[in-house]
Design a protein around this motif. Structure first.
Motif, short mmCIF file in Angstrom:
data_model
loop_
_atom_site.label_atom_id
_atom_site.label_comp_id
_atom_site.label_asym_id
_atom_site.label_seq_id
_atom_site.Cartn_x
_atom_site.Cartn_y
_atom_site.Cartn_z
N THR A 58 19.43 -20.50 -17.26
CA THR A 58 18.60 -20.56 -18.47
C THR A 58 17.74 -21.81 -18.47
OG1 THR A 58 20.45 -21.52 -19.71
CG2 THR A 58 20.09 -19.14 -19.94
N ARG A 59 18.31 -22.91 -18.04
CA ARG A 59 17.55 -24.17 -17.98
C ARG A 59 16.38 -24.03 -17.00
NH1 ARG A 59 20.78 -28.82 -19.90
NH2 ARG A 59 19.42 -30.13 -18.65
N GLU A 60 16.64 -23.40 -15.84
CA GLU A 60 15.59 -23.22 -14.84
C GLU A 60 14.52 -22.25 -15.35
OE1 GLU A 60 15.15 -22.26 -10.06
OE2 GLU A 60 17.13 -22.05 -11.01
N THR A 61 14.93 -21.18 -16.02
CA THR A 61 13.96 -20.26 -16.62
C THR A 61 13.06 -21.01 -17.58
OG1 THR A 61 15.45 -18.35 -16.44
CG2 THR A 61 13.69 -18.21 -18.09
N CYS A 62 13.66 -21.78 -18.44
CA CYS A 62 12.91 -22.54 -19.44
C CYS A 62 11.94 -23.52 -18.78
CB CYS A 62 13.90 -23.28 -20.35
SG CYS A 62 13.16 -24.01 -21.79
N ALA A 63 12.39 -24.23 -17.77
CA ALA A 63 11.53 -25.20 -17.09
C ALA A 63 10.34 -24.52 -16.41
CB ALA A 63 12.35 -25.99 -16.06
N LEU A 64 10.57 -23.35 -15.82
CA LEU A 64 9.49 -22.66 -15.10
C LEU A 64 8.48 -21.98 -16.03
CD1 LEU A 64 11.56 -21.19 -12.15
CD2 LEU A 64 9.79 -22.96 -12.02
N LEU A 65 8.79 -21.89 -17.32
CA LEU A 65 7.82 -21.35 -18.27
C LEU A 65 6.62 -22.29 -18.41
CD1 LEU A 65 10.21 -20.13 -21.12
CD2 LEU A 65 9.07 -18.73 -19.38
N ASP A 66 6.81 -23.54 -18.02
CA ASP A 66 5.75 -24.56 -18.05
C ASP A 66 5.15 -24.68 -19.47
OD1 ASP A 66 4.19 -26.56 -16.96
OD2 ASP A 66 2.58 -25.18 -16.38
N LEU A 67 6.04 -24.91 -20.42
CA LEU A 67 5.62 -25.07 -21.81
C LEU A 67 5.05 -26.48 -22.01
CD1 LEU A 67 8.72 -23.41 -23.48
CD2 LEU A 67 6.46 -22.39 -23.12
N PRO A 68 4.18 -26.65 -23.00
CA PRO A 68 3.63 -27.98 -23.25
C PRO A 68 4.72 -28.96 -23.70
CG PRO A 68 2.93 -26.44 -24.96
CD PRO A 68 3.68 -25.66 -23.93
N GLU A 69 4.49 -30.24 -23.48
CA GLU A 69 5.46 -31.26 -23.86
C GLU A 69 5.73 -31.27 -25.35
OE1 GLU A 69 4.85 -35.15 -22.23
OE2 GLU A 69 4.29 -34.33 -20.28
N SER A 70 4.82 -30.72 -26.13
CA SER A 70 5.01 -30.68 -27.57
C SER A 70 6.11 -29.70 -27.99
CB SER A 70 3.70 -30.31 -28.28
OG SER A 70 3.26 -29.03 -27.85
N SER A 71 6.52 -28.82 -27.08
CA SER A 71 7.62 -27.89 -27.35
C SER A 71 8.94 -28.60 -27.08
CB SER A 71 7.52 -26.65 -26.46
OG SER A 71 6.35 -25.93 -26.71
N THR A 72 9.63 -29.01 -28.13
CA THR A 72 10.91 -29.70 -27.95
C THR A 72 11.96 -28.71 -27.46
OG1 THR A 72 11.58 -29.34 -30.23
CG2 THR A 72 10.38 -31.37 -29.76
#
Length: 164
Positions: A58-72
């Motif tokens: 789940t952590r890897e999925t989340c990281a690969l979404l490449d969300l902006p830094e503003s998404s906590t």
């Protein structure tokens, strides 16, 4: 209004021989997570906050979404293999912002999506909720504490197979 994005982690790799919690994504899962991130951005579905299980996949999925830094991003042990009631409880207690992404596991994430929606999508993929399945729903509430079953309006549903 509040918007919720429920995502099952992308396809994991069973060949590593690690514990379930430490299992990473496979190559297909990494491509799928990147495609899901591109889809979220192209649809204007960038979350203000992310609640994510502590599992490696789940952590890897989340990281690969490449969300902006503003998404906590909050990584929560309580979301690891959580039942739908625990997922909804965590949303009520911990969600912040207008748009929240929650990344977790089946069968809990699929059941939570079905419980929260007024009407589920008429797609076989929703019933299976395969790896990377993502449901976007809107709620007519001012506070996440007011999140209630059967009140979500479906905005979108996709699976990586539709994107890759």
């Amino acid at each position: 209004m509040r918007r919720l994005i429920l995502m099952r982690h992308a396809k994991s790799d069973w060949s590593h021989g690690t514990s379930d919690h430490d299992r990473p994504l496979n190559r297909r899962g990494r491509r799928a997570a990147e495609a899901l991130g591109n889809w979220l951005r192209s649809e204007g579905l960038v979350p203000d906050a992310v609640l994510c299980s502590t599992a490696a996949r789940t952590r890897e999925t989340c990281a690969l979404l490449d969300l902006p830094e503003s998404s906590t991003v909050d990584h929560l042990q309580q979301l690891y293999l959580a039942e739908p009631e625990k997922i909804i409880s965590n949303l009520r207690q911990r969600a912040k912002g207008d748009t929240v992404l929650l990344v977790a596991h089946n069968p809990g994430i699929a059941a939570a999506a079905a419980v929260l929606l007024r009407q589920t999508p008429d797609q076989d993929a929703f019933d299976r909720y395969p790896s990377g399945a993502t449901t976007v729903m809107d709620f007519d509430i001012d506070d996440w504490a007011d999140l209630a079953p059967g009140t979500g309006a479906l905005r979108a549903f996709t699976v990586p197979k539709q994107l890759v």
